[in-house]
Design an enzyme around this catalytic site. Structure first.
Site, short mmCIF file in Angstrom:
data_model
loop_
_atom_site.label_atom_id
_atom_site.label_comp_id
_atom_site.label_asym_id
_atom_site.label_seq_id
_atom_site.Cartn_x
_atom_site.Cartn_y
_atom_site.Cartn_z
CG ASP A 197 -7.02 -3.76 0.48
OD1 ASP A 197 -6.76 -4.15 1.65
OD2 ASP A 197 -6.36 -2.89 -0.11
CG ASP A 205 -1.91 -1.07 1.26
OD1 ASP A 205 -2.73 -1.11 0.31
OD2 ASP A 205 -1.91 -1.91 2.19
C1 DX5 Z 1 -5.97 0.07 3.67
C2 DX5 Z 1 -5.11 -0.90 2.92
C3 DX5 Z 1 -5.21 -2.33 3.25
C4 DX5 Z 1 -4.99 -2.71 4.70
C5 DX5 Z 1 -5.87 -3.90 4.99
O1 DX5 Z 1 -5.82 1.34 3.10
O2 DX5 Z 1 -5.37 -0.78 1.53
O3 DX5 Z 1 -4.39 -3.12 2.41
O4 DX5 Z 1 -3.67 -3.03 5.01
O5 DX5 Z 1 -5.78 -4.22 6.35
P1 DX5 Z 1 -6.82 -5.15 7.09
O6 DX5 Z 1 -6.77 -6.50 6.42
O7 DX5 Z 1 -6.30 -5.19 8.50
O8 DX5 Z 1 -8.16 -4.49 6.97
ZN ZN Z 2 -4.45 -2.07 -0.06
#
Ligand code: DX5
Ligand code: ZN
Length: 228
Positions: free
Chosen positions: A178, A38
């Site tokens: 995601d 990210d």
């Molecule tokens: C949020 C990100 C995600 C995040 C997901 O902006 O795009 O990739 O790391 O984390 P979880 O799985 O904990 O929701």
């Molecule tokens: Zn992401």
């Protein structure tokens, strides 16, 4: 309906940033196919994470598929930088401004797979004009910015609508989830058409990443098998 192969993409945002090499090894040992990276500009979403050098250093260490998610405005120059750094797939947001069609074209011209992401409140039809230009669709199930947020179930019917449109047009577009992905949410996501599962806190928050990844894969596969 053909059932696409499930891929698990641990999100490095939840990893121990002081030990990315070690975290990469854990991801490889767990049999995950992708690494989700990210990137932020601090304006599109209120966070900062990595830069192009992180991606080129990761590229040198692993054969894993590097799945780069750009949460930043005006992504074109950044998409080009991350493509040169060794990304395999680059996903940009429909809300990021600039000419989405040209950015997607530039990503493919740079030899990467192109992804299009949407915030949770985007209308279901918003990505439809771009479906023939992308390899991946990411209707986010949290607002961009942080790991560990609450899953937003209202996105699931929009994912199913996108899946139906992709099938109707005979396109090969993988759907990714995601945000809040876990063994609890993976089944409904898989039934709606998701085959690429990004997970941050559910994997790195567990004391056994391999088992946690296998559990999400199993939960998704069971639901996918039962889907019509
Ligand atoms: C949020 C990100 C995600 C995040 C997901 O902006 O795009 O990739 O790391 O984390 P979880 O799985 O904990 O929701
Ligand atoms: Zn992401």
């Amino acid at each position: 309906m053909n059932k696409p192969k499930i891929v698990i993409a641990p999100s490095l945002l939840s990893a121990d940033m002081s030990n990315l090499g070690g975290e990469l090894k854990r991801i490889e040992d767990a049999g995950c196919e992708w690494v989700h990276i990210d990137l932020f500009d601090g304006r599109f979403a209120p966070n900062l994470s990595f830069g192009p050098k992180t991606v080129s250093d990761l590229r040198r260490r692993t054969e894993l598929f590097l799945d780069v998610h750009l949460m930043l405005f005006d992504p074109l120059p950044w998409a080009e930088r991350f493509a040169s750094a060794g990304a395999d797939q680059i996903t940009v947001h429909l809300e990021a401004g600039g000419e989405t069609a040209s950015v997607l074209e530039a990503i493919r011209a740079a030899g990467c797979r192109a992804g299009l992401a949407l915030k949770p409140d985007a209308p279901a039809e918003a990505p439809f004009p771009y479906l023939d230009q992308i390899d991946l669709l990411l209707p986010m199930t949290v607002y961009p910015g942080f790991s560990g947020q609450r899953f937003l179930p209202e996105v699931v019917p929009k994912i199913a609508q996108a899946r139906d449109e992709i099938e109707r047009r005979g396109l090969q577009v993988r759907i990714q989830a995601d945000g809040g992905v876990s063994t609890k949410t993976a089944p409904e996501l898989a039934r709606a058409g998701v085959s690429a599962f990004v997970a941050g806190s559910a994997l790195f928050g567990s004391n056994n990443l391999a088992a946690a990844a296998a559990d999400i894969r199993q939960a998704a596969a069971n639901a996918q098998r039962k889907a019509p």
